[in-house]
Design a protein around this motif. Sequence first.
Motif, mmCIF file in Angstrom:
data_model
loop_
_atom_site.group_PDB
_atom_site.id
_atom_site.type_symbol
_atom_site.label_atom_id
_atom_site.label_comp_id
_atom_site.label_asym_id
_atom_site.label_seq_id
_atom_site.Cartn_x
_atom_site.Cartn_y
_atom_site.Cartn_z
ATOM 1 N N MET A 241 -18.312 -24.273 6.879
ATOM 2 C CA MET A 241 -17.008 -24.033 7.494
ATOM 3 C C MET A 241 -16.001 -25.091 7.064
ATOM 4 N N MET A 242 -16.429 -26.345 7.023
ATOM 5 C CA MET A 242 -15.517 -27.418 6.635
ATOM 6 C C MET A 242 -15.059 -27.240 5.193
ATOM 7 N N ILE A 243 -15.990 -26.942 4.292
ATOM 8 C CA ILE A 243 -15.632 -26.719 2.897
ATOM 9 C C ILE A 243 -14.689 -25.524 2.773
ATOM 10 N N SER A 244 -14.970 -24.454 3.528
ATOM 11 C CA SER A 244 -14.109 -23.275 3.497
ATOM 12 C C SER A 244 -12.701 -23.611 3.955
ATOM 13 N N PHE A 245 -12.587 -24.425 5.003
ATOM 14 C CA PHE A 245 -11.265 -24.821 5.492
ATOM 15 C C PHE A 245 -10.481 -25.543 4.399
ATOM 16 N N VAL A 246 -11.114 -26.512 3.752
ATOM 17 C CA VAL A 246 -10.426 -27.297 2.728
ATOM 18 C C VAL A 246 -9.993 -26.407 1.561
ATOM 19 N N VAL A 247 -10.905 -25.562 1.080
ATOM 20 C CA VAL A 247 -10.605 -24.703 -0.071
ATOM 21 C C VAL A 247 -9.496 -23.707 0.267
ATOM 22 N N ILE A 248 -9.587 -23.048 1.434
ATOM 23 C CA ILE A 248 -8.593 -22.039 1.800
ATOM 24 C C ILE A 248 -7.219 -22.672 1.977
ATOM 25 N N ILE A 249 -7.154 -23.801 2.661
ATOM 26 C CA ILE A 249 -5.855 -24.443 2.906
ATOM 27 C C ILE A 249 -5.232 -24.933 1.604
#
Length: 417
Positions: free
Chosen positions: A132-140
Amino acid sequence: MTVTLSSAPPADIRLVSPVSDTSSAGSRESSVSGGQQAVGSEVIKRQRDHRVDALRGIALLMMFVDHMPQNLLNRLTLRNLGFADAAEIFVLLAGYASWLAYGRGFSKYGTVETLRRLALRCGKLYLAQTLMMISFVVIIRTWRNFTPVPVDFLEPELAHGVSNLWRVFLLDALPSNLNILPLYMVLLAAFPLMYGLIKINRFVALGLSMLLWLVINLDPTVNFPNWLDPDGWYFDPLAWQFLFMLGACGAIEAGRHEGNLPSFSWLRILCGSYLVFSLLEAFPWTQWGLPVIRPLALPSPDKSTLAPLRLLDVLSIFYLVQSSQLARKFSETRLGQALALCGRHSLEVFTVGTVLDLIGRLIFTTIGEGWLLQATINLVGLWILYRVTVVYERKRNRARGEAATIGRSPSREKAVS
């Protein structure tokens, strides 16, 4: 997070437990919606109780709605209908299901195997948190290539670089909306200690747990450190452990009454009355253009320390559900079964739902918050979450079918004979 655990049934008889486990550990005997238990020469049919699964599914879907502040649908979720919200239900049911999976597991599978399963579950929770943390960084960062994104979509300390992400991976920094799985990890890691205290004396264990909860409510500064927040973890594990412990003890009590909590009319009236009071106090009257009719106009009870008003709220909800035959019947309807399916795959639903929340917030911020867009975001998001549960349910059923085939193979039968 979805596999159920029941006490071992007689050979060739599948017995269904009253709730599926939030972990992947557990027996495969409780894999069908109806089962049988052999008692002497008689066979008694037993239907699975889906109430806890359905309640957990409701909590997970409410989390999805609540984590988008612009979402008008969250005016109808628990956070605006009482003191408690979906997070309290999630943790209470996590304790309930953990007892079914691991409390029974210590005697059924042994200490070493049960500790291994606990460690495996904590590892899966940590993996979900990391993804989830990696997804947040990549999406933002990808979104920022096309349009500005408010800095608070990722904590300001993390928004301008990745040099401090290591703090997140070590759970030294817990960003908003990514702080409940770390709480769950800590509580699961502490479960062997809870189990030992319960085995000595359940009421002593509850008393010690409540005493710690009281200490934290008297001194909220006692908390785990959080680099992103000087006040510490948003969900203080030292306070929330009491709710987890209550869930575990609730599973023990329900197990003595075929999955039901003992039903007392006076207690049901008391719980219902308290929830009406909670509703009147917490309802967003002004947002609906209605006159405020709060009896006492109490300030919002602290969530970090699990304030008493919040605790009483979630316990009242759980008691009314788990002592109600009407709730059992609802859980057997098509809607109830769909909710129960979400509850049985709660880790997957929570993980995907949290990422969808971020995308929904970005869409609302970029495009607008009109009614049509609101309806689209909610319907598409809920449909995706349901399809996730269908995919994982089919995957689990295939695994069970393969296991059953292996168990019936000629070589297996010859070895057993």
